[in-house]
Design a protein around this motif. Structure first.
Motif, PDB file in Angstrom:
ATOM      1  N   ALA A   1       0.079   0.922 -13.172  1.00 23.09           N
ATOM      2  CA  ALA A   1      -0.995   1.312 -11.940  1.00 23.09           C
ATOM      3  C   ALA A   1      -2.085   0.114 -12.171  1.00 23.09           C
ATOM      4  O   ALA A   1      -2.731  -0.189 -10.801  1.00 23.09           O
TER       5      ALA A   1
ATOM      6  N   PRO B   1       5.602  -3.101  -6.839  1.00 20.40           N
ATOM      7  CA  PRO B   1       4.883  -2.873  -8.336  1.00 20.40           C
ATOM      8  C   PRO B   1       5.741  -2.246  -8.977  1.00 20.40           C
ATOM      9  O   PRO B   1       6.494  -1.633  -8.788  1.00 20.40           O
TER      10      PRO B   1
ATOM     11  N   LEU C   1      -3.285  -5.138  -4.991  1.00 22.33           N
ATOM     12  CA  LEU C   1      -3.384  -4.658  -3.463  1.00 22.33           C
ATOM     13  C   LEU C   1      -4.650  -5.073  -3.283  1.00 22.33           C
ATOM     14  O   LEU C   1      -4.824  -5.281  -2.077  1.00 22.33           O
TER      15      LEU C   1
ATOM     16  N   TYR D   1       0.900  -1.265   0.026  1.00 25.38           N
ATOM     17  CA  TYR D   1      -0.159  -0.102  -0.061  1.00 25.38           C
ATOM     18  C   TYR D   1       0.796   1.350   0.092  1.00 25.38           C
ATOM     19  O   TYR D   1       0.749   2.049  -0.816  1.00 25.38           O
TER      20      TYR D   1
ATOM     21  N   ALA E   1      -0.919  -2.976 -10.372  1.00 24.06           N
ATOM     22  CA  ALA E   1      -0.708  -2.603  -9.019  1.00 24.06           C
ATOM     23  C   ALA E   1      -2.341  -2.612  -8.027  1.00 24.06           C
ATOM     24  O   ALA E   1      -2.110  -3.133  -6.993  1.00 24.06           O
ATOM     25  N   GLY E   2      -2.894  -1.994  -8.634  1.00 21.92           N
ATOM     26  CA  GLY E   2      -4.436  -1.724  -8.035  1.00 21.92           C
ATOM     27  C   GLY E   2      -5.093  -3.082  -7.759  1.00 21.92           C
ATOM     28  O   GLY E   2      -5.612  -3.370  -6.773  1.00 21.92           O
TER      29      GLY E   2
ATOM     30  N   TRP F   1       2.352   1.553  -3.190  1.00 21.61           N
ATOM     31  CA  TRP F   1       1.063   2.149  -4.364  1.00 21.61           C
ATOM     32  C   TRP F   1       0.875   3.704  -4.163  1.00 21.61           C
ATOM     33  O   TRP F   1       0.806   4.265  -5.199  1.00 21.61           O
ATOM     34  N   LYS F   2       0.610   4.163  -3.053  1.00 17.40           N
ATOM     35  CA  LYS F   2       0.542   5.506  -2.623  1.00 17.40           C
ATOM     36  C   LYS F   2       1.658   6.296  -3.170  1.00 17.40           C
ATOM     37  O   LYS F   2       1.603   7.316  -4.063  1.00 17.40           O
TER      38      LYS F   2
ATOM     39  N   TYR G   1       3.528   5.520  -5.895  1.00 20.90           N
ATOM     40  CA  TYR G   1       3.800   5.591  -7.328  1.00 20.90           C
ATOM     41  C   TYR G   1       2.786   6.143  -7.827  1.00 20.90           C
ATOM     42  O   TYR G   1       2.981   6.777  -9.013  1.00 20.90           O
TER      43      TYR G   1
END
Length: 406
Positions: free
Chosen positions: A386, A381, A393, A42, A389-390, A45-46, A48
């Motif tokens: 994106a 990721p 996650l 997470y 990755a989404g 992810w934030k 990137y």
């Protein structure tokens, strides 16, 4: 950004139990270890993919950036972001503010066809592009994220300009009603592609928009019995498609056509996106996650049977090696894509949660889940992808028992 309201269902609490018999990854020594894996992903992810301030269209806004999509900001990604940040509350002190930032972006970009739906695409300067109309999957997740927020934080908190509170529940109700009005076919009760669908596109549905847990949540929130019809229509059609077109695999195609004729079938070729519209391609790869999330939260025998079949097929087709899952299959199981994409292997971990019947079969399912989980956790990721990755996650949130239905 800083959060202001404590989470009522904090990440890591595992406060909402899954259906009896649901598995957990056993390769991490305890649930907290799995939670740490999710939290690590997470944070990446934030870093990137979340943009804020001027990069997201203005002060107080936040948006999920999609370098791999047709445009930098797309509805699907904003829906993902709202669901993810609502579920991560309690672990991330900024989750509430991030959620509101994404919501602020969504509300600033209404569809040209309905003010309570989201214009599906924005360019790097924050301008609506590509028709300024909606995409159903984005609106489904946005509405679901709003229901999560209402449960998580109540009525919202003061926005950064100090002028308003967000009434998440009221916003959710308006969007759910708009989805029913504009993005659900009035006769078949199947999801349409968006609020623009008409003519030949009026009888096309995308299987990755078939989100049974969302439909259940919308029924519970609104009391509208039409959502029962929506749920039953999708699960019935999913069963028919598997029986007629993929009895050996259980795979669903990206797109289904002729939905109003009484004889729906996989797209015969390119209908909207590619010559693989009738295959298990970059849309349908999410089906094991979407159906699996419902199976473990609702215990519905229909979704459990569907994802168990998918899980058994994938395990057999790969010899139990997740690294052999390919990025594209014909419905008969013939592979044509490259291996290695998290968008394809991560959803199978959600399906594997449902286990199997019998001691030997259940042990095999546990081993398959553990192998998938290990692969999901093995590498960071790709900052250029994106979408993958989404999907990864959110699949990890379900597999770690941190997902729940409002």
């Amino acid at each position: 950004m800083t959060g202001r309201a404590e989470a009522r269902v904090p990440f890591g609490a595992h406060a909402v139990p899954y259906a009896p018999g649901t598995l957990r990854p056993s390769c991490d020594d305890d649930p907290a270890a799995a939670d740490r894996r999710v939290l690590d992903l997470y944070e990446l992810w934030k870093a990137y993919f979340l943009r804020s301030g001027d990069e997201a269209g203005g002060r107080g806004r936040c948006a999920v950036f999609t370098p791999d999509a047709a445009h930098p900001f797309v509805a699907e990604a904003q829906g993902y972001g709202m669901v993810i940040t609502a579920l991560m509350a309690g672990a991330d002190p900024d989750a509430h503010a991030l959620f509101d930032g994404i919501l602020r972006h969504v509300l600033a970009h209404p569809s040209v066809n309905h003010p309570d739906l989201h214009a599906a695409q924005q360019d790097a300067d924050g301008r609506d592009v590509g028709g300024r109309d909606s995409a159903t999957d984005g609106d489904l997740d946005i509405a679901y994220g709003l229901l999560l927020a209402a449960r998580q934080w109540g009525g919202g908190h003061n926005s950064h300009d100090g002028h308003s509170d967000y009434d998440y529940e009221a916003l959710a109700m308006r969007r759910i009603d708009a989805v029913m009005e504009c993005e659900v076919h009035p006769t078949t009760r199947l999801t349409k592609l968006g609020d623009w669908s008409s003519g030949r596109y009026d009888e096309v549905s995308r299987t990755s928009d078939w989100m049974p847990d969302h439909f259940r949540a919308f029924r519970a929130a609104t009391g509208d019995p039409r959502w029962d019809e929506v749920l039953d229509a999708h699960l019935s059609l999913a069963g028919e498609l598997r029986a007629r077109h993929a009895p050996a695999t259980g795979l669903l195609p990206d797109f289904v056509v002729d939905t109003t004729s009484g004889e729906p079938r996989p797209a015969p070729g390119q209908v909207l996106e590619s010559p693989h519209d009738g295959d298990y391609h970059w849309n349908a790869c999410r089906v094991p996650w979407r159906l699996g999330a419902d199976a473990v939260t609702s215990g519905d025998a229909r979704t459990r049977a569907a994802v168990r079949g998918l899980s058994r097929w994938a395990r057999a087709a790969t010899g139990g090696d997740p690294g052999r899952i390919r990025s594209g299959y014909r419905l008969d199981g013939t592979a044509y894509g490259d291996p290695g994409s998290p968008a394809f292997f991560a959803p199978f971990a959600v399906a594997a949660l449902t286990g199997d019947d019998g001691e030997r079969e259940r042990a095999a399912a546990q081993g398959w889940l553990d192998a998938l989980w290990a692969r999901m956790c093995a590498s960071p990721p790709d900052p250029a992808r994106a979408y993958e990755a989404g999907v990864r996650l959110q699949s990890m949130l379900v597999v770690s028992h941190n997902y729940w239905v409002p």
